[in-house]
Each structure stands twice: as structure tokens, then as C-alpha cells.
Write a protein that holds these residues in place. Structure first.
Motif, PDB file in Angstrom:
ATOM      1  N   ARG A   1      39.870  40.502  69.535  1.00 25.30           N
ATOM      2  CA  ARG A   1      39.180  41.173  68.442  1.00 25.30           C
ATOM      3  C   ARG A   1      40.163  41.587  67.346  1.00 25.30           C
ATOM      4  NH1 ARG A   1      36.515  44.287  71.431  1.00 25.30           N
ATOM      5  NH2 ARG A   1      37.736  46.194  71.231  1.00 25.30           N
ATOM      6  N   LYS A   2      41.348  42.038  67.738  1.00 23.46           N
ATOM      7  CA  LYS A   2      42.356  42.434  66.768  1.00 23.46           C
ATOM      8  C   LYS A   2      43.002  41.233  66.079  1.00 23.46           C
ATOM      9  CE  LYS A   2      43.600  46.863  68.877  1.00 23.46           C
ATOM     10  NZ  LYS A   2      44.698  47.660  69.502  1.00 23.46           N
ATOM     11  N   SER A   3      42.830  40.039  66.665  1.00 26.40           N
ATOM     12  CA  SER A   3      43.418  38.824  66.084  1.00 26.40           C
ATOM     13  C   SER A   3      42.552  38.210  64.985  1.00 26.40           C
ATOM     14  CB  SER A   3      43.644  37.770  67.186  1.00 26.40           C
ATOM     15  OG  SER A   3      44.541  38.257  68.161  1.00 26.40           O
ATOM     16  N   VAL A   4      41.318  38.684  64.868  1.00 26.72           N
ATOM     17  CA  VAL A   4      40.386  38.117  63.890  1.00 26.72           C
ATOM     18  C   VAL A   4      40.652  38.736  62.516  1.00 26.72           C
ATOM     19  CG1 VAL A   4      37.973  37.863  63.230  1.00 26.72           C
ATOM     20  CG2 VAL A   4      38.640  37.688  65.638  1.00 26.72           C
ATOM     21  N   SER A   5      40.809  37.904  61.500  1.00 23.08           N
ATOM     22  CA  SER A   5      41.050  38.367  60.136  1.00 23.08           C
ATOM     23  C   SER A   5      39.790  38.277  59.283  1.00 23.08           C
ATOM     24  CB  SER A   5      42.161  37.536  59.482  1.00 23.08           C
ATOM     25  OG  SER A   5      42.329  37.921  58.135  1.00 23.08           O
ATOM     26  N   GLU A   6      39.107  37.126  59.321  1.00 21.12           N
ATOM     27  CA  GLU A   6      37.905  36.933  58.507  1.00 21.12           C
ATOM     28  C   GLU A   6      36.863  36.149  59.299  1.00 21.12           C
ATOM     29  OE1 GLU A   6      38.893  34.926  54.904  1.00 21.12           O
ATOM     30  OE2 GLU A   6      40.422  36.389  54.295  1.00 21.12           O
ATOM     31  N   ILE A   7      35.592  36.476  59.043  1.00 21.58           N
ATOM     32  CA  ILE A   7      34.480  35.728  59.644  1.00 21.58           C
ATOM     33  C   ILE A   7      33.561  35.290  58.510  1.00 21.58           C
ATOM     34  CG2 ILE A   7      32.545  35.783  61.262  1.00 21.58           C
ATOM     35  CD1 ILE A   7      33.946  38.018  62.752  1.00 21.58           C
ATOM     36  N   HIS A   8      33.410  33.970  58.359  1.00 25.69           N
ATOM     37  CA  HIS A   8      32.571  33.417  57.289  1.00 25.69           C
ATOM     38  C   HIS A   8      31.319  32.798  57.893  1.00 25.69           C
ATOM     39  CE1 HIS A   8      35.658  33.475  53.948  1.00 25.69           C
ATOM     40  NE2 HIS A   8      36.405  33.732  55.013  1.00 25.69           N
ATOM     41  N   TYR A   9      30.191  33.233  57.396  1.00 27.40           N
ATOM     42  CA  TYR A   9      28.937  32.597  57.824  1.00 27.40           C
ATOM     43  C   TYR A   9      28.830  31.267  57.077  1.00 27.40           C
ATOM     44  CZ  TYR A   9      23.941  31.886  58.644  1.00 27.40           C
ATOM     45  OH  TYR A   9      22.732  31.353  59.013  1.00 27.40           O
ATOM     46  N   SER A  10      28.840  30.151  57.838  1.00 27.79           N
ATOM     47  CA  SER A  10      28.890  28.817  57.244  1.00 27.79           C
ATOM     48  C   SER A  10      27.877  27.900  57.927  1.00 27.79           C
ATOM     49  CB  SER A  10      30.315  28.251  57.380  1.00 27.79           C
ATOM     50  OG  SER A  10      30.415  26.984  56.791  1.00 27.79           O
ATOM     51  N   PRO A  11      26.589  28.123  57.692  1.00 25.80           N
ATOM     52  CA  PRO A  11      25.559  27.339  58.389  1.00 25.80           C
ATOM     53  C   PRO A  11      25.451  25.897  57.848  1.00 25.80           C
ATOM     54  CG  PRO A  11      24.551  28.758  56.757  1.00 25.80           C
ATOM     55  CD  PRO A  11      26.006  29.085  56.752  1.00 25.80           C
ATOM     56  N   THR A  12      24.916  25.041  58.669  1.00 24.69           N
ATOM     57  CA  THR A  12      24.605  23.666  58.271  1.00 24.69           C
ATOM     58  C   THR A  12      23.151  23.391  58.616  1.00 24.69           C
ATOM     59  OG1 THR A  12      25.250  22.759  60.426  1.00 24.69           O
ATOM     60  CG2 THR A  12      26.977  22.958  58.746  1.00 24.69           C
ATOM     61  N   LYS A  13      22.651  22.227  58.180  1.00 24.03           N
ATOM     62  CA  LYS A  13      21.280  21.859  58.509  1.00 24.03           C
ATOM     63  C   LYS A  13      21.101  21.692  60.009  1.00 24.03           C
ATOM     64  CE  LYS A  13      20.263  19.550  54.118  1.00 24.03           C
ATOM     65  NZ  LYS A  13      19.844  18.280  53.477  1.00 24.03           N
ATOM     66  N   VAL A  14      22.167  21.217  60.643  1.00 23.90           N
ATOM     67  CA  VAL A  14      22.105  20.999  62.090  1.00 23.90           C
ATOM     68  C   VAL A  14      22.245  22.316  62.849  1.00 23.90           C
ATOM     69  CG1 VAL A  14      23.186  19.827  64.054  1.00 23.90           C
ATOM     70  CG2 VAL A  14      23.019  18.677  61.828  1.00 23.90           C
ATOM     71  N   ASN A  15      23.140  23.190  62.376  1.00 26.69           N
ATOM     72  CA  ASN A  15      23.418  24.443  63.097  1.00 26.69           C
ATOM     73  C   ASN A  15      23.356  25.636  62.135  1.00 26.69           C
ATOM     74  OD1 ASN A  15      24.226  26.458  64.793  1.00 26.69           O
ATOM     75  ND2 ASN A  15      26.283  25.650  65.173  1.00 26.69           N
ATOM     76  N   PRO A  16      22.261  26.407  62.136  1.00 25.39           N
ATOM     77  CA  PRO A  16      22.142  27.579  61.252  1.00 25.39           C
ATOM     78  C   PRO A  16      22.972  28.772  61.720  1.00 25.39           C
ATOM     79  CG  PRO A  16      20.192  27.381  62.627  1.00 25.39           C
ATOM     80  CD  PRO A  16      21.023  26.166  62.901  1.00 25.39           C
TER      81      PRO A  16
END
Length: 279
Positions: A212-227
Motif C-alpha cells: 500500500r505504501k508502494s503505490v504512488s498513483e492509481i488511474h482509472y483506465s477502462p476499455t470496452k472489454v474491461n470497464p
């Protein structure tokens, strides 16, 4: 002459016989009016006292009523019956601003309003400020209000409209943003859907402390196949591609995968679990 003397003698005898009766009549004539006068005076005095008592009782209620109204009016007018300040027991300025705004309290408003609606004010703060778990109003020096709050844990920041908004462990964000992030918290990007944001927070909370401390950024990046597709940028320079439905489970493989990597690159956990260099 003898007849006259006899008549005088007889009259004297009769007068002597009548003397006690006349004396009693004279006494009665003297005493009776006196008794009637005393009785009348007594009744008059008693009646007068009763009337005075009734008048005093009638005058007492208006006196008390107007005295109370005068006192209440003075209290309402005096500055001590008005809110002189509102402060929040927190070191976070945006959080203090959000709490005061949600409370609806204002300088110099009536204290009576806050006394009778304190529970509602506390409930409004808890419902409208995402980071506040509980809020309690207390009074210092009568007219100074202090709002004591207990916060949910902060798990990161949400970037929106060129501002960073604190994110709680419940998935709620603070309504007041800042220009820069403070602390080593991850930043969430492109999360416009509240359900997706809450799911990301739950997955992040399920990670081990070191991950958890290693995570810097989380981007929501959906596709048509995987929302539910997301991209995660780690503090070690690697990038992770994952799925919000099983992110925490798949991230458990991250340390082993990166241990076998020769250079920084992408760890793809969306379907399987493999890595490849950036180039």
C-alpha cells in the motif's frame, strides 16, 4: 295636701320599682349600638384586607410576566447571547473549512438556535463531510463554539479540476481541495464514478502495508472489454495494469514478479500475471 303627698309618695315608690329596669334599658341602649358598630367595623376591615390581597395577587402576575420578558429581551440583545466564534478541533485547514460550512453556523447568530438544534448540526456535519466520523459541539465561555471531530482514516487524494481532495477509507472525498498533496498518499485520477472510486479504495485497503505504501498513483483506465481496468504507478518506477474486481489478490504476486525483472517495466495483472520492459 294629703292626696298630693300620697300621690308623690306613690310615684316615688313606682320610680324606685322601675329604676332597675330603666338602668338596664339605658345599658342596652348604650351597649347595642356599640356591638353593632364593632361587628360592622370587623367585617369592613376583613373585607378590606381580602380586597387588598386580591389586588396584590392580580398585580403579581403582570409584574412577574413583564419582569421575565424584560430579562429575556435583555439576554437576546446582549452580545453574550450571540455566537462570538466557531472553531474546529483539527489541524487540517480544508477540513476545518468544510466542517464550518456544513454546520451552517455563523458569527453573531443566536445561541438559543444552536442550543436547541445541536443534534441536527452535528448530524449535518457527519452526513456532508466525508472525512468526519463523528462531530460534537461544545461551548467555551458560554458563547464560543468548538466542534470536536473524529476523522476516518485518509487513504489518498482524488485529483479533480486541478485540485487534490482528501479521500477517506469510506470512499468519500472532502469538498474542499488543495493545490498540493501532503504526506505519502497515493493519488487517484479519472475516478468520476463514485462506485468505482469506492471499489478502488476497498482494494487498496486490502493490500499489505508495504504494498500500500508502494503505490504512488492509481488511474482509472477502462476499455470496452474491461470497464474495471486500472493503471497503477509504483514508487519503485514500475507500472501495474490490473482489474478493480481482483486487484488486491493479484497484487500479492507483485513482489515475486519484480524480483525477477532485470529492468523497470510493466507488470500486467489484468488477465494473467507477467511482466515486460517499457521498451
Amino acid at each position: 295636701m294629703k292626696i298630693i303627698k300620697f300621690w308623690k309618695k306613690k310615684r316615688t315608690v313606682q320610680n324606685k320599682k322601675l329604676q332597675p329596669w330603666l338602668e338596664q334599658q339605658a345599658i342596652r341602649k348604650k351597649e347595642k349600638p356599640k356591638k353593632q358598630t364593632d361587628l360592622f367595623d370587623g367585617k369592613l376591615i376583613k373585607l378590606t384586607e381580602q380586597r387588598k390581597k386580591a389586588l396584590r395577587q392580580q398585580a403579581l402576575f403582570p409584574l412577574i410576566f413583564f419582569s421575565v420578558m424584560t430579562l429575556v429581551t435583555l439576554v437576546l440583545i446582549l452580545p453574550i447571547s450571540r455566537v462570538s466564534s466557531v472553531t474546529v478541533n483539527s489541524t487540517d485547514k480544508p477540513l476545518r473549512t468544510a466542517v464550518i460550512k456544513a454546520s451552517g453556523l455563523h458569527y453573531y447568530e443566536s445561541l438559543f438556535v444552536t442550543w436547541f438544534s445541536a443534534d441536527k448540526i452535528e448530524q449535518k456535519i457527519e452526513n456532508n463531510v466525508g472525512l468526519v466520523k463523528t462531530a460534537t459541539l461544545r461551548y467555551v465561555n458560554i458563547n464560543k463554539i468548538v466542534i470536536d471531530i473524529k476523522e476516518y482514516a485518509t487513504v489518498g487524494y482524488v485529483y479533480r479540476d486541478k485540485k487534490y481532495y482528501r479521500l477517506s477509507s469510506t470512499g468519500q472525498t472532502l469538498s474542499v481541495g488543495v493545490d498540493n498533496v501532503t504526506g505519502s498518499y497515493p493519488v487517484f485520477y479519472n475516478f468520476k464514478n463514485q462506485k468505482k472510486l469506492k471499489l478502488a479504495v476497498e482494494q487498496l485497503g486490502a493490500l499489505s502495508t508495504s504494498l500500500r505504501k508502494s503505490v504512488s498513483e492509481i488511474h482509472y483506465s477502462p476499455t470496452k472489454v474491461n470497464p474495471n481496468r486500472v493503471k497503477i504507478y509504483m514508487n519503485d518506477g514500475n507500472e501495474v495494469i490490473g482489474d478493480l474486481t481482483n486487484l488486491a489478490k493479484k497484487m500479492a504476486y507483485y513482489p515475486k514478479i519484480t524480483a525477477n525483472m532485470d529492468q523497470k517495466g510493466v507488470v500486467d495483472l489484468e488477465v494473467g500475471a507477467y511482466s515486460y520492459p517499457y521498451n
